[in-house]
Scaffold this motif. Structure first.
Motif, PDB file in Angstrom:
ATOM      1  N   LEU A   1      79.574  19.116  23.829  1.00 40.41           N
ATOM      2  CA  LEU A   1      78.625  19.651  24.466  1.00 40.41           C
ATOM      3  C   LEU A   1      77.275  20.052  23.681  1.00 40.41           C
ATOM      4  CD1 LEU A   1      78.912  23.124  26.630  1.00 40.41           C
ATOM      5  CD2 LEU A   1      77.251  22.784  24.980  1.00 40.41           C
ATOM      6  N   VAL A   2      76.103  19.354  24.218  1.00 41.29           N
ATOM      7  CA  VAL A   2      74.899  19.513  23.502  1.00 41.29           C
ATOM      8  C   VAL A   2      73.775  20.350  24.191  1.00 41.29           C
ATOM      9  CG1 VAL A   2      73.028  18.425  22.362  1.00 41.29           C
ATOM     10  CG2 VAL A   2      75.148  17.176  22.273  1.00 41.29           C
ATOM     11  N   VAL A   3      73.070  21.080  23.655  1.00 43.91           N
ATOM     12  CA  VAL A   3      72.236  22.257  24.517  1.00 43.91           C
ATOM     13  C   VAL A   3      70.923  21.378  24.287  1.00 43.91           C
ATOM     14  CG1 VAL A   3      71.134  24.493  24.906  1.00 43.91           C
ATOM     15  CG2 VAL A   3      73.728  24.079  24.036  1.00 43.91           C
ATOM     16  N   HIS A   4      69.967  21.412  25.324  1.00 40.56           N
ATOM     17  CA  HIS A   4      68.578  21.219  25.386  1.00 40.56           C
ATOM     18  C   HIS A   4      67.910  22.017  26.406  1.00 40.56           C
ATOM     19  CE1 HIS A   4      70.189  17.151  24.164  1.00 40.56           C
ATOM     20  NE2 HIS A   4      71.082  17.167  25.079  1.00 40.56           N
ATOM     21  N   GLY A   5      66.844  22.353  26.239  1.00 38.91           N
ATOM     22  CA  GLY A   5      66.105  23.458  27.001  1.00 38.91           C
ATOM     23  C   GLY A   5      66.404  24.877  26.432  1.00 38.91           C
ATOM     24  N   GLY A   6      66.859  25.729  27.534  1.00 38.34           N
ATOM     25  CA  GLY A   6      67.131  26.998  27.129  1.00 38.34           C
ATOM     26  C   GLY A   6      68.355  27.225  26.420  1.00 38.34           C
ATOM     27  N   ALA A   7      68.667  28.519  25.988  1.00 32.63           N
ATOM     28  CA  ALA A   7      69.880  29.010  25.352  1.00 32.63           C
ATOM     29  C   ALA A   7      70.913  29.190  26.348  1.00 32.63           C
ATOM     30  CB  ALA A   7      69.657  30.204  24.574  1.00 32.63           C
ATOM     31  N   ILE A   8      72.218  28.954  25.930  1.00 35.64           N
ATOM     32  CA  ILE A   8      73.466  29.204  26.777  1.00 35.64           C
ATOM     33  C   ILE A   8      74.391  30.062  26.101  1.00 35.64           C
ATOM     34  CG2 ILE A   8      73.125  27.136  28.056  1.00 35.64           C
ATOM     35  CD1 ILE A   8      75.507  26.202  26.627  1.00 35.64           C
ATOM     36  N   TRP A   9      75.164  30.778  26.937  1.00 42.43           N
ATOM     37  CA  TRP A   9      76.262  31.542  26.412  1.00 42.43           C
ATOM     38  C   TRP A   9      77.395  31.022  26.722  1.00 42.43           C
ATOM     39  CZ3 TRP A   9      77.601  37.142  28.525  1.00 42.43           C
ATOM     40  CH2 TRP A   9      78.551  37.631  27.870  1.00 42.43           C
ATOM     41  N   VAL A  10      78.553  30.486  26.011  1.00 44.80           N
ATOM     42  CA  VAL A  10      79.646  29.992  26.349  1.00 44.80           C
ATOM     43  C   VAL A  10      80.981  30.705  26.080  1.00 44.80           C
ATOM     44  CG1 VAL A  10      81.150  28.010  25.866  1.00 44.80           C
ATOM     45  CG2 VAL A  10      78.654  27.767  25.619  1.00 44.80           C
ATOM     46  N   THR A  11      81.995  30.882  26.987  1.00 43.96           N
ATOM     47  CA  THR A  11      83.118  31.454  26.590  1.00 43.96           C
ATOM     48  C   THR A  11      84.295  30.535  26.857  1.00 43.96           C
ATOM     49  OG1 THR A  11      82.218  33.754  27.636  1.00 43.96           O
ATOM     50  CG2 THR A  11      84.806  33.452  27.812  1.00 43.96           C
TER      51      THR A  11
ATOM     52  N   GLY B   1      91.633  20.142  28.128  1.00 41.98           N
ATOM     53  CA  GLY B   1      92.330  21.215  28.819  1.00 41.98           C
ATOM     54  C   GLY B   1      91.915  22.517  28.741  1.00 41.98           C
ATOM     55  N   GLU B   2      90.912  22.787  28.039  1.00 44.43           N
ATOM     56  CA  GLU B   2      90.274  24.166  27.859  1.00 44.43           C
ATOM     57  C   GLU B   2      89.232  24.384  29.152  1.00 44.43           C
ATOM     58  OE1 GLU B   2      87.736  25.580  24.748  1.00 44.43           O
ATOM     59  OE2 GLU B   2      87.469  23.331  24.207  1.00 44.43           O
ATOM     60  N   ARG B   3      89.284  25.752  29.291  1.00 47.12           N
ATOM     61  CA  ARG B   3      88.216  25.990  30.517  1.00 47.12           C
ATOM     62  C   ARG B   3      87.149  26.818  29.674  1.00 47.12           C
ATOM     63  NH1 ARG B   3      90.963  25.500  35.210  1.00 47.12           N
ATOM     64  NH2 ARG B   3      93.271  25.591  34.882  1.00 47.12           N
ATOM     65  N   LEU B   4      85.948  26.662  30.440  1.00 47.05           N
ATOM     66  CA  LEU B   4      84.730  27.155  29.966  1.00 47.05           C
ATOM     67  C   LEU B   4      84.049  28.066  30.830  1.00 47.05           C
ATOM     68  CD1 LEU B   4      82.940  23.905  28.460  1.00 47.05           C
ATOM     69  CD2 LEU B   4      84.411  25.453  27.136  1.00 47.05           C
ATOM     70  N   TRP B   5      83.364  28.835  30.437  1.00 50.35           N
ATOM     71  CA  TRP B   5      82.301  29.559  31.314  1.00 50.35           C
ATOM     72  C   TRP B   5      81.099  29.581  30.784  1.00 50.35           C
ATOM     73  CZ3 TRP B   5      87.259  30.973  30.576  1.00 50.35           C
ATOM     74  CH2 TRP B   5      87.871  30.758  31.752  1.00 50.35           C
ATOM     75  N   LEU B   6      79.861  28.736  31.400  1.00 48.18           N
ATOM     76  CA  LEU B   6      78.694  28.600  30.850  1.00 48.18           C
ATOM     77  C   LEU B   6      77.623  29.323  31.577  1.00 48.18           C
ATOM     78  CD1 LEU B   6      78.786  24.868  30.656  1.00 48.18           C
ATOM     79  CD2 LEU B   6      79.246  26.455  28.675  1.00 48.18           C
ATOM     80  N   SER B   7      76.628  30.099  30.711  1.00 49.07           N
ATOM     81  CA  SER B   7      75.623  30.846  31.202  1.00 49.07           C
ATOM     82  C   SER B   7      74.289  30.709  30.762  1.00 49.07           C
ATOM     83  CB  SER B   7      76.089  32.494  31.381  1.00 49.07           C
ATOM     84  OG  SER B   7      76.985  32.715  31.938  1.00 49.07           O
ATOM     85  N   ALA B   8      73.254  30.551  31.608  1.00 49.26           N
ATOM     86  CA  ALA B   8      71.919  30.111  30.838  1.00 49.26           C
ATOM     87  C   ALA B   8      71.165  31.705  30.846  1.00 49.26           C
ATOM     88  CB  ALA B   8      71.064  29.529  31.769  1.00 49.26           C
ATOM     89  N   GLU B   9      70.733  31.994  29.583  1.00 52.97           N
ATOM     90  CA  GLU B   9      70.282  33.327  29.201  1.00 52.97           C
ATOM     91  C   GLU B   9      68.802  33.261  29.338  1.00 52.97           C
ATOM     92  OE1 GLU B   9      72.135  36.318  29.300  1.00 52.97           O
ATOM     93  OE2 GLU B   9      73.813  35.204  29.596  1.00 52.97           O
TER      94      GLU B   9
END
Length: 108
Positions: A28-38, A59-67
């Motif tokens: 996963l690569v972040v561009h633009g704004g910051a994200i919070w990953v669980t 197999g892992e699960r993620l929850w992504l949020s833009a902050e």
């Protein structure tokens, strides 16, 4: 829940949370704004700024949020399989060898 099984890019709006499942190991690569990953099976949360990367397991699960106020742009890059990398390497070596043979051998 979205499933990530190939390379893809998308945006997350500020305040939005997106659940995802990783079908193949990816980066996963972040561009633009910051994200919070669980991440599932991880007690840590990750706060990623633009330019940061995170390697994800199959197999892992993620929850992504833009902050913050900006949209986050995220890319997932699935690496090529080992056999594809080997074939690409042999093709490059073959091209180099062909160019050398066409140029003739030089003796010193």
């Amino acid at each position: 829940m979205r499933e990530i099984s190939s390379s893809i890019a998308f945006e997350i709006r500020s305040g939005e949370t997106i659940p995802m499942k990783v079908a193949r190991s990816t980066k996963l690569v972040v561009h633009g704004g910051a994200i919070w990953v669980t991440r599932s099976d991880d007690v840590e949360d990750y706060w990623l700024q633009p330019g940061h990367t995170l390697h994800l397991r199959r197999g892992e699960r993620l929850w992504l949020s833009a902050e913050g106020g900006a949209q986050a742009k995220i890319t997932f890059s699935v690496p090529t399989r080992c056999d594809q990398r080997a074939l690409n390497w042999f093709a490059r070596v073959g091209e180099r060898l062909t160019m050398r043979l066409r140029g003739g051998w030089r003796t010193v």
